[in-house]
Enzyme design. Structure first.
Site, PDB file in Angstrom:
ATOM      1  N   GLN A   1       0.853  -1.199   0.000  1.00 21.36           N
ATOM      2  CA  GLN A   1       0.000   0.000   0.000  1.00 21.36           C
ATOM      3  C   GLN A   1       0.884   1.241   0.000  1.00 21.36           C
ATOM      4  O   GLN A   1       1.757   1.393   0.856  1.00 21.36           O
ATOM      5  CB  GLN A   1      -0.912  -0.019   1.234  1.00 21.36           C
ATOM      6  CG  GLN A   1      -1.847   1.189   1.320  1.00 21.36           C
ATOM      7  CD  GLN A   1      -1.373   2.198   2.337  1.00 21.36           C
ATOM      8  OE1 GLN A   1      -0.961   1.841   3.434  1.00 21.36           O
ATOM      9  NE2 GLN A   1      -1.425   3.484   1.975  1.00 21.36           N
TER      10      GLN A   1
ATOM     11  N   TYR B   1       1.745   5.076   0.519  1.00 20.53           N
ATOM     12  CA  TYR B   1       1.526   6.420   1.037  1.00 20.53           C
ATOM     13  C   TYR B   1       2.699   7.205   0.479  1.00 20.53           C
ATOM     14  O   TYR B   1       3.816   7.103   1.018  1.00 20.53           O
ATOM     15  CB  TYR B   1       1.586   6.444   2.565  1.00 20.53           C
ATOM     16  CG  TYR B   1       0.286   6.188   3.287  1.00 20.53           C
ATOM     17  CD1 TYR B   1      -0.942   6.529   2.731  1.00 20.53           C
ATOM     18  CD2 TYR B   1       0.287   5.635   4.557  1.00 20.53           C
ATOM     19  CE1 TYR B   1      -2.122   6.308   3.420  1.00 20.53           C
ATOM     20  CE2 TYR B   1      -0.897   5.413   5.250  1.00 20.53           C
ATOM     21  CZ  TYR B   1      -2.097   5.750   4.670  1.00 20.53           C
ATOM     22  OH  TYR B   1      -3.274   5.529   5.362  1.00 20.53           O
TER      23      TYR B   1
ATOM     24  N   HIS C   1     -11.912   3.835   5.305  1.00 19.84           N
ATOM     25  CA  HIS C   1     -10.734   3.737   6.172  1.00 19.84           C
ATOM     26  C   HIS C   1     -11.139   3.218   7.554  1.00 19.84           C
ATOM     27  O   HIS C   1     -10.590   3.630   8.587  1.00 19.84           O
ATOM     28  CB  HIS C   1     -10.035   5.098   6.280  1.00 19.84           C
ATOM     29  CG  HIS C   1      -8.534   5.021   6.255  1.00 19.84           C
ATOM     30  ND1 HIS C   1      -7.773   5.385   5.173  1.00 19.84           N
ATOM     31  CD2 HIS C   1      -7.643   4.597   7.188  1.00 19.84           C
ATOM     32  CE1 HIS C   1      -6.485   5.222   5.448  1.00 19.84           C
ATOM     33  NE2 HIS C   1      -6.384   4.728   6.671  1.00 19.84           N
TER      34      HIS C   1
ATOM     35  N   ASP D   1     -13.828  -2.978   2.211  1.00 22.36           N
ATOM     36  CA  ASP D   1     -13.498  -3.218   3.623  1.00 22.36           C
ATOM     37  C   ASP D   1     -14.286  -2.259   4.501  1.00 22.36           C
ATOM     38  O   ASP D   1     -14.811  -1.245   4.037  1.00 22.36           O
ATOM     39  CB  ASP D   1     -11.979  -3.147   3.898  1.00 22.36           C
ATOM     40  CG  ASP D   1     -11.398  -1.747   3.815  1.00 22.36           C
ATOM     41  OD1 ASP D   1     -12.078  -0.763   4.181  1.00 22.36           O
ATOM     42  OD2 ASP D   1     -10.230  -1.632   3.394  1.00 22.36           O
TER      43      ASP D   1
ATOM     44  N   GLY E   1     -15.800  -2.861   8.780  1.00 24.92           N
ATOM     45  CA  GLY E   1     -16.813  -3.430   9.675  1.00 24.92           C
ATOM     46  C   GLY E   1     -16.931  -4.942   9.643  1.00 24.92           C
ATOM     47  O   GLY E   1     -17.799  -5.491  10.328  1.00 24.92           O
TER      48      GLY E   1
ATOM     49  N   GLY F   1      -9.430  -5.170   8.597  1.00 22.20           N
ATOM     50  CA  GLY F   1      -8.441  -4.332   9.275  1.00 22.20           C
ATOM     51  C   GLY F   1      -8.368  -4.763  10.724  1.00 22.20           C
ATOM     52  O   GLY F   1      -7.495  -5.515  11.140  1.00 22.20           O
ATOM     53  N   ARG F   2      -9.364  -4.338  11.502  1.00 20.99           N
ATOM     54  CA  ARG F   2      -9.322  -4.605  12.945  1.00 20.99           C
ATOM     55  C   ARG F   2      -9.440  -6.095  13.277  1.00 20.99           C
ATOM     56  O   ARG F   2      -8.791  -6.570  14.205  1.00 20.99           O
ATOM     57  CB  ARG F   2     -10.417  -3.802  13.647  1.00 20.99           C
ATOM     58  CG  ARG F   2     -10.116  -2.309  13.668  1.00 20.99           C
ATOM     59  CD  ARG F   2     -11.155  -1.513  14.424  1.00 20.99           C
ATOM     60  NE  ARG F   2     -10.821  -0.095  14.423  1.00 20.99           N
ATOM     61  CZ  ARG F   2     -11.073   0.748  13.422  1.00 20.99           C
ATOM     62  NH1 ARG F   2     -11.659   0.310  12.309  1.00 20.99           N
ATOM     63  NH2 ARG F   2     -10.729   2.028  13.504  1.00 20.99           N
TER      64      ARG F   2
HETATM   65  C1  FMN Z   1      -5.328   1.335  13.317  1.00 20.66           C
HETATM   66  C2  FMN Z   1      -5.583   1.376  11.829  1.00 20.66           C
HETATM   67  C3  FMN Z   1      -4.561   1.790  10.979  1.00 20.66           C
HETATM   68  C4  FMN Z   1      -4.787   1.818   9.603  1.00 20.66           C
HETATM   69  N1  FMN Z   1      -3.762   2.161   8.765  1.00 20.66           N
HETATM   70  C5  FMN Z   1      -3.969   2.160   7.424  1.00 20.66           C
HETATM   71  C6  FMN Z   1      -2.896   2.431   6.539  1.00 20.66           C
HETATM   72  O1  FMN Z   1      -1.760   2.616   6.936  1.00 20.66           O
HETATM   73  N2  FMN Z   1      -3.166   2.456   5.219  1.00 20.66           N
HETATM   74  C7  FMN Z   1      -4.425   2.212   4.718  1.00 20.66           C
HETATM   75  O2  FMN Z   1      -4.623   2.251   3.503  1.00 20.66           O
HETATM   76  N3  FMN Z   1      -5.439   1.931   5.538  1.00 20.66           N
HETATM   77  C8  FMN Z   1      -5.241   1.875   6.870  1.00 20.66           C
HETATM   78  N4  FMN Z   1      -6.269   1.551   7.704  1.00 20.66           N
HETATM   79  C9  FMN Z   1      -7.577   1.203   7.140  1.00 20.66           C
HETATM   80  C10 FMN Z   1      -7.661  -0.301   6.858  1.00 20.66           C
HETATM   81  O3  FMN Z   1      -6.824  -0.659   5.786  1.00 20.66           O
HETATM   82  C11 FMN Z   1      -9.096  -0.705   6.501  1.00 20.66           C
HETATM   83  O4  FMN Z   1      -9.553   0.142   5.491  1.00 20.66           O
HETATM   84  C12 FMN Z   1     -10.027  -0.647   7.701  1.00 20.66           C
HETATM   85  O5  FMN Z   1      -9.379  -1.044   8.888  1.00 20.66           O
HETATM   86  C13 FMN Z   1     -11.232  -1.560   7.470  1.00 20.66           C
HETATM   87  O6  FMN Z   1     -12.131  -1.455   8.525  1.00 20.66           O
HETATM   88  P1  FMN Z   1     -12.194  -2.501   9.742  1.00 20.66           P
HETATM   89  O7  FMN Z   1     -11.097  -2.137  10.671  1.00 20.66           O
HETATM   90  O8  FMN Z   1     -13.539  -2.296  10.311  1.00 20.66           O
HETATM   91  O9  FMN Z   1     -12.010  -3.881   9.138  1.00 20.66           O
HETATM   92  C14 FMN Z   1      -6.057   1.475   9.081  1.00 20.66           C
HETATM   93  C15 FMN Z   1      -7.056   1.045   9.952  1.00 20.66           C
HETATM   94  C16 FMN Z   1      -6.832   0.981  11.313  1.00 20.66           C
HETATM   95  C17 FMN Z   1      -7.924   0.489  12.208  1.00 20.66           C
END
Ligand code: FMN
Length: 389
Positions: A131, A133, A284, A315, A317, A338-339
Site C-alpha cells: 500500500q 503512502y 478507512h 473493507d 466493519g 483491518g481490525r
Molecule cells: C489502526 C488502523 C490503521 C490503519 N492504517 C492504514 C494504513 O496505513 N493504510 C491504509 O490504507 N489503511 C489503513 N487503515 C484502514 C484499513 O486498511 C481498513 O480500510 C479498515 O481497517 C477496514 O475497517 P475494519 O477495521 O472495520 O475492518 C487502518 C485502519 C486501522 C484500524
C-alpha cells in the site's frame, strides 16, 4: 490451550486484545475519527441484512476460493493495510504476513509499516501486496515503488482517502501520537496505564521502546532514531492526493493497481477509467470521518451504479464470516479485514492472527453452505432480503 485458541469469534479476540493494550493504545484503535460513530456504523450496517437461504442445493464440498489477478486465493478475504501495527504487537506486520501466506490469502503491507517491504517480500513472496503512502518528494515515492517491485510485489494499493492527516480525538485526549510515541510530557500520565498492562509494556520495553517505521527509515536523515523517523514520516507523507497523482502512479506502476478509499460511484468509475484494475470501497474503517455513511451502504450504491463488470473490493466493519457473504452479495468481488486480524495478532501473536483467519474462514464456509451457495460466485443479491432500516 492458550486463550486465543479458545476464542470462537472475532469479538472474543477483540476482548483479549483490548485487555492486553494500555488505554492510550486501545482508545486509538477503537476510537477512529471524531466520536467513533463511523466504526460502529460500519459494523452495524451488516445487521440490516438477513439471509434468505435456498434449500436442496448441493453444497459439498464448499469452495471459498476466489480467482484474483491470475491467482486462486483460499478465501474471499485478505488482510488490509494497518499502519504502525507494531505498536499493538511487536512485529505484527511480519506475523500477519506469515499467517496470510500460510492461509493463502493476500496481505497488504501499509505504507506506514514497521517492517520493510523487502522483509515482507521474503516472508510472503506470493501473497504480499504493497500500500502506497507517497511522499512530497517524487523521488521518494518513486523509490518506494521501485523497492516494492524489486521485492516481488505484483499488486499496488494506492490509498487516496486522506486529504488531510486524520484527526483522532482519542490521541488528542491522551496527547500521544501513535507514530511518534510517548514523550517526556505525556509519559507521567501513561505510567499507571502501562503498569496495569504488564504484558504489552514488557514487550514494548524488551523491544527497545517505540518500534521504528522501517518503511521510511531509508529516506529519513541517516542515524535517525524511531521517533525521528516517525516525525520525518509525519512531515513528508503526501496525504493530499488528486486525480493527477493517480495518473502519475498509473504511469509509474506497470502491474496491478488498486485504488483504495473511494465511496462515490462517480469516483469509482473515474478511477477505473483512469486505468485502475480495482477500486476498494472503504471509509478507512471509520478513521476518516465519524459522520460518513457506512462502507457497506457505499458498496451497494457503487455496485448499483457501475454495473456488474467493474472490479470492486470492500473493507469496513467485517467481524464475522457471514459479513463477507453479505458484502459479496451486495457486490464485492473481494473483501479485506483491518481490525479483525489486528485483534487476533494483538491478542496472541502469530497464533492469534491464525485464529482470526480461521474464525472468519470457517464461518464463511458454514454460512455459504447454510444458504445454499457452494462457490463464491454463487453468492448473489438473491440470497439476502431487503435492508431492514
Ligand atoms: C489502526 C488502523 C490503521 C490503519 N492504517 C492504514 C494504513 O496505513 N493504510 C491504509 O490504507 N489503511 C489503513 N487503515 C484502514 C484499513 O486498511 C481498513 O480500510 C479498515 O481497517 C477496514 O475497517 P475494519 O477495521 O472495520 O475492518 C487502518 C485502519 C486501522 C484500524
Amino acid at each position: 490451550m492458550v486463550a486465543v485458541d479458545r476464542a470462537v469469534s472475532i469479538e472474543d479476540l477483540r476482548r483479549l486484545a483490548l485487555r492486553r493494550l494500555p488505554h492510550f493504545v486501545s482508545d486509538y484503535l477503537e476510537g477512529g475519527a471524531g466520536d467513533g460513530g463511523g466504526i460502529r456504523r460500519n459494523v452495524d450496517a451488516f445487521r440490516k441484512y438477513q439471509f434468505v437461504p435456498r434449500g436442496l442445493a448441493d453444497v459439498t464440498p464448499v469452495d471459498t476460493g476466489v480467482e484474483l489477478f491470475g491467482r486462486k486465493y483460499a478465501s474471499l478475504f485478505g488482510i488490509s493495510a494497518v499502519g504502525i501495527a507494531g505498536i499493538y504487537r511487536r512485529h505484527a506486520d511480519e506475523l500477519l504476513a506469515q499467517a496470510a501466506r500460510d492461509a493463502n490469502i493476500p496481505f497488504i503491507l501499509s505504507g506506514a509499516s514497521h517492517a520493510t517491504i523487502e522483509t515482507i517480500g521474503r516472508i510472503a513472496p506470493d501473497h504480499a501486496w504493497y500500500q502506497l503512502y507517497g511522499a512530497h518528494m517524487p523521488k521518494v515515492t518513486e523509490a518506494m515503488l521501485t523497492r516494492a517491485r524489486d521485492a516481488g510485489v505484483k499488486v499496488l494499493v494506492y490509498t487516496v482517502d486522506y486529504p488531510l492527516a486524520p484527526r483522532s480525538e482519542a490521541s488528542a485526549r491522551t496527547g500521544v501520537s501513535m507514530a511518534t510515541g510517548p514523550t517526556l510530557r505525556t509519559f507521567p500520565s501513561l505510567f499507571l496505564d502501562a503498569l496495569r498492562h504488564p504484558s504489552w509494556t514488557a514487550e514494548y520495553l524488551r523491544g527497545g521502546g517505540l518500534p521504528k517505521l522501517e518503511s521510511w527509515t531509508a529516506y529519513a536523515p541517516a542515524g535517525s532514531n524511531a521517533s525521528q523517523v516517525a516525525a520525518y514520516y509525519v512531515k513528508h507523507w503526501n496525504n493530499a492526493q488528486t486525480w493527477r497523482d493517480l495518473d502519475k502512479i498509473r504511469s509509474l506502476w506497470k502491474d496491478k493497481l488498486v485504488i483504495k478509499g473511494l465511496v462515490h460511484a462517480g469516483d469509482a468509475s473515474r478511477a477505473l477509467e483512469a486505468g485502475a484494475d480495482a477500486v476498494t470501497i472503504s471509509n478507512h474503517g471509520g478513521n476518516k470521518l465519524d459522520c460518513m455513511q457506512s462502507a457497506l451502504d457505499s458498496l451497494a450504491q457503487v455496485r448499483a451504479s457501475v454495473g456488474r463488470d467493474a472490479r470492486l473490493f470492500f473493507d469496513g466493519g467485517i467481524r464475522r464470516g457471514s459479513d463477507l457473504v453479505v458484502a459479496k452479495a451486495l457486490g464485492a468481488n473481494f473483501c479485506f479485514t483491518g481490525r479483525a486480524t489486528i485483534y487476533g495478532v494483538t491478542a496472541g501473536g502469530l497464533r492469534g492472527a491464525r485464529r482470526a483467519i480461521e474464525i472468519l474462514q470457517s464461518d464463511l464456509a458454514y454460512t455459504m453452505a447454510m444458504i445454499g451457495c457452494r462457490t463464491v460466485p454463487d453468492i448473489t443479491r438473491d440470497y439476502i432480503g431487503p435492508a431492514q432500516l
